[in-house]
Scaffold this motif. Structure first.
Motif, PDB file in Angstrom:
ATOM      1  N   ILE A 150       0.785  -1.163   0.084  1.00 42.29           N
ATOM      2  CA  ILE A 150       0.071   0.135   0.062  1.00 42.29           C
ATOM      3  C   ILE A 150       0.981   1.398  -0.027  1.00 42.29           C
ATOM      4  N   GLN A 151       1.952   1.179   0.738  1.00 40.64           N
ATOM      5  CA  GLN A 151       2.762   2.482   0.817  1.00 40.64           C
ATOM      6  C   GLN A 151       3.920   2.466  -0.547  1.00 40.64           C
ATOM      7  N   LYS A 165      -0.617   3.451  -5.718  1.00 46.15           N
ATOM      8  CA  LYS A 165      -1.898   4.386  -5.340  1.00 46.15           C
ATOM      9  C   LYS A 165      -2.969   4.428  -6.292  1.00 46.15           C
ATOM     10  N   VAL A 166      -3.079   4.271  -7.462  1.00 49.39           N
ATOM     11  CA  VAL A 166      -4.172   4.237  -8.343  1.00 49.39           C
ATOM     12  C   VAL A 166      -5.012   2.989  -7.755  1.00 49.39           C
ATOM     13  N   ILE A 167      -4.411   2.051  -7.679  1.00 49.85           N
ATOM     14  CA  ILE A 167      -5.278   0.868  -7.178  1.00 49.85           C
ATOM     15  C   ILE A 167      -5.731   0.825  -5.867  1.00 49.85           C
ATOM     16  N   VAL A 168      -5.072   1.142  -4.908  1.00 54.56           N
ATOM     17  CA  VAL A 168      -5.685   1.460  -3.596  1.00 54.56           C
ATOM     18  C   VAL A 168      -6.528   2.656  -3.520  1.00 54.56           C
ATOM     19  N   LYS A 169      -6.350   3.603  -4.223  1.00 52.13           N
ATOM     20  CA  LYS A 169      -7.465   4.746  -4.222  1.00 52.13           C
ATOM     21  C   LYS A 169      -8.810   4.073  -4.804  1.00 52.13           C
ATOM     22  N   ASP A 197      -4.389   4.121   8.333  1.00 46.25           N
ATOM     23  CA  ASP A 197      -3.922   5.540   8.136  1.00 46.25           C
ATOM     24  C   ASP A 197      -3.875   5.597   6.729  1.00 46.25           C
ATOM     25  N   GLN A 198      -3.037   4.907   6.007  1.00 49.06           N
ATOM     26  CA  GLN A 198      -2.978   4.808   4.564  1.00 49.06           C
ATOM     27  C   GLN A 198      -4.245   5.095   3.706  1.00 49.06           C
ATOM     28  N   LEU A 199      -4.900   4.019   3.831  1.00 48.66           N
ATOM     29  CA  LEU A 199      -6.359   4.184   3.300  1.00 48.66           C
ATOM     30  C   LEU A 199      -7.025   5.365   3.559  1.00 48.66           C
ATOM     31  N   VAL A 200      -7.067   6.050   4.840  1.00 48.18           N
ATOM     32  CA  VAL A 200      -7.607   7.198   4.858  1.00 48.18           C
ATOM     33  C   VAL A 200      -6.982   8.406   4.212  1.00 48.18           C
ATOM     34  N   GLN A 201      -5.684   8.276   3.941  1.00 49.52           N
ATOM     35  CA  GLN A 201      -5.135   9.213   2.961  1.00 49.52           C
ATOM     36  C   GLN A 201      -5.374   9.143   1.575  1.00 49.52           C
TER      37      GLN A 201
END
Length: 528
Positions: free
Chosen positions: A50-51, A56-60, A92-96
């Motif tokens: 995730i980091q 970033k695209v797929i996580v978003k 926290d990463q998902l929130v961001q």
């Protein structure tokens, strides 16, 4: 096509692709594989993926699907477990990174679906991420803030309000902690309304103000209407429910709604109360909420410093008679006491020869006590003969407490009322001479029965959880018997919810039983 590649030790490697290449099956694959990796203990590897900037695209687009398994894992790990820390960093990463609207729904879904002992843990875990997501919505967030606050309070309403000082101090189910945490959660939105109240004419500011007003009204109805707020617990450094009451009154003051709300039933409504949609939503809450608000202001003096001293005692009595009537129609001891305290407070403000009949607008309250006193069945041996039928467990400690819970709660509330109203040296009801029999036939076996029932249901819950872990198939369908009746086919999760609901019933009975015994002890100490 995007794939999760399951490696030999259960690790997952996410291939990188552009958003337009996603297909419907990718979302399900993402959730299933991500859940499997988390639950097999590979949180550090998931965090690393995730980091990774490339992902970033797929996580978003898909990251919000991980909220459910992520919350489940966080709640299962111990506080000091390193895997828990990794899961918190993932959250926290998902929130961001995630789309805030999609993530908002995912977070609220977790709060809404939690049950039993997990309610407070889930709410306390997700309040900060939820607040961050809402703040990212900027100006168009009023509905989402209202939905969030309503969802949280709906879940908190499933938790019994602690009564005794021991229960308040222990806060076993976390209601007190959650109440004060949700105030902190609401503060940025209160500050925004206050800041823009004069400078802005945007509709969303007025909408946000209305959502905060709804939150305050709902909080006044539960838990504050039920809570003991009479400062009897001096040895508790700070009563968390009194603190919560002060904070709710503080919000009403900050958004300039204390006086308009307090006198809304007297025709002094402001614009927000004239909104028919707003009134439709909260009409069912308003009578109890306003009665509790009046009690907090005039009896507990919350916000009294900001109250204009221009109203005559007779006008305040007339205004409060509606609230007093609402409170005295309830059966809970804490609510009845609020009604009597509010009536006493208003009457003591009146000067000599100034109490006119037109101020007492509900005749039923004036005449009902005299009717009761005239009946021989409400005193002495006749009442005792009736109590013998009520203050009794049919099968002693082995009575099915769940099946008889309504009857037991009614009996405890009756006993609590009699203990409050009848002093030992008067003994008009006869309960004080019958106390040893009541203890032997009702209170003592009820204690034993509660311990047995709770142990049985806790063992059932433990067994279900162990079976679920062994098979890891919570969708397997089977049946369960509750209160002597066979329930429809249910999944393991549904069975656990039923069992937790039973434990909550026992906790509620136990809290009222503790309150009755506390009242008896206080009365006995007073007379000796």
């Amino acid at each position: 096509m995007h794939l999760f590649k399951q490696l030999g030790r259960g690790k997952s490697l996410w291939q990188i692709l552009e958003e337009e290449d996603f297909k419907g099956e990718d979302f399900n694959l993402f959730q299933v594989a991500g859940q499997k990796c988390l639950e097999e203990g590979y949180a550090a590897e998931v965090l690393e993926v995730i980091q990774n900037e490339k992902n970033k695209v797929i996580v978003k687009s898909m990251g919000w699907n991980l909220v459910c398994p992520l919350v489940r894992c966080i709640l299962s790990y111990k506080q000091e477990d390193e895997k828990r820390e990794h899961c918190l960093k993932i959250l926290d990463q998902l929130v961001q990174l995630c789309n805030p609207k999609e993530l908002l729904l995912g977070l609220l879904e977790q709060i809404e679906q939690t049950s039993g002992e997990h309610i407070s843990h889930t709410i306390l875990l997700l309040l900060q991420p939820l607040q961050t997501v809402l703040l990212k919505l900027h100006s168009k967030k009023s509905y989402s803030v209202g939905l969030s606050l309503s969802t949280i309070l709906n879940q908190l309403s499933l938790l019994p309000v602690p009564y005794t000082k021991e229960q308040i101090r222990e806060d076993k189910l976390g209601l007190c902690r959650c109440c004060n945490a949700v105030v902190d959660f609401a503060k940025p939105f209160v500050d925004e309304v206050v800041k823009n109240m004069e400078a802005s004419t945007e509709n969303d500011d007025e909408d946000l103000k209305e959502e905060l007003l709804k939150f305050c009204l709902k909080s006044l109805k539960y838990p504050l209407l039920i809570a003991q707020l009479d400062q009897l617990h001096e040895d508790i450094e700070e009563d968390p429910l009194r603190h919560f009451a002060a904070e709710i009154l503080g919000i009403l003051l900050d958004i300039r709604e204390l006086l308009p709300t307090l006198f809304s039933h007297r025709g002094s409504r402001n614009q927000s109360w004239d909104n028919p949609d707003f009134l439709d939503v909260d009409r069912k809450h308003s009578a109890d909420s306003l009665a509790c608000l009046s009690y907090l202001v005039f009896v507990q003096y919350f916000g009294i410093d900001c109250f204009p001293m221009v109203f005559s005692p007779s006008y305040l009595l007339q205004c409060n008679m509606t609230h007093i009537e609402v409170l005295l129609k309830r059966t809970e001891e804490s609510v009845l006491t609020k009604g009597l305290d509010l009536l006493e407070n208003c009457l003591l403000r009146m000067g000599d020869n100034s109490l006119h009949h037109q101020y007492l607008e509900f005749k039923g309250f004036i005449t009902a006590p005299q009717k009761a006193n005239d009946s021989k069945w409400f005193t002495g041996p006749q009442l005792v003969s009736l109590l013998d039928l009520v203050l009794l467990l049919p099968e002693g400690a082995e009575t099915d407490l769940l099946q008889n819970s309504d009857r037991i709660m009614a009996s405890l509330n009756l006993l609590r009322y009699l203990v409050i109203k009848d002093n030992e040296y008067d003994n008009q009801t006869g309960i004080w001479t019958e106390l040893s029999k009541i203890e032997q036939n009702f209170l003592s076996p009820l204690h034993t029965g509660l311990n047995m029932s709770k142990a049985h249901y806790e063992a059932e819950i433990k067994s279900k959880k162990e079976n679920r872990r062994e098979s890891y198939n919570s969708k397997a369908v089977c049946s369960v018997t509750v209160a002597g009746e066979k329930m429809p086919n249910m999944t393991t999760e549904m069975q656990l919810q039923v069992l937790h609901s039973a434990l909550f019933t026992f906790d509620l009975i136990e809290s009222v039983l503790a309150r009755v015994e506390e009242l008896i002890e206080v009365k006995i100490k007073t007379i000796t």
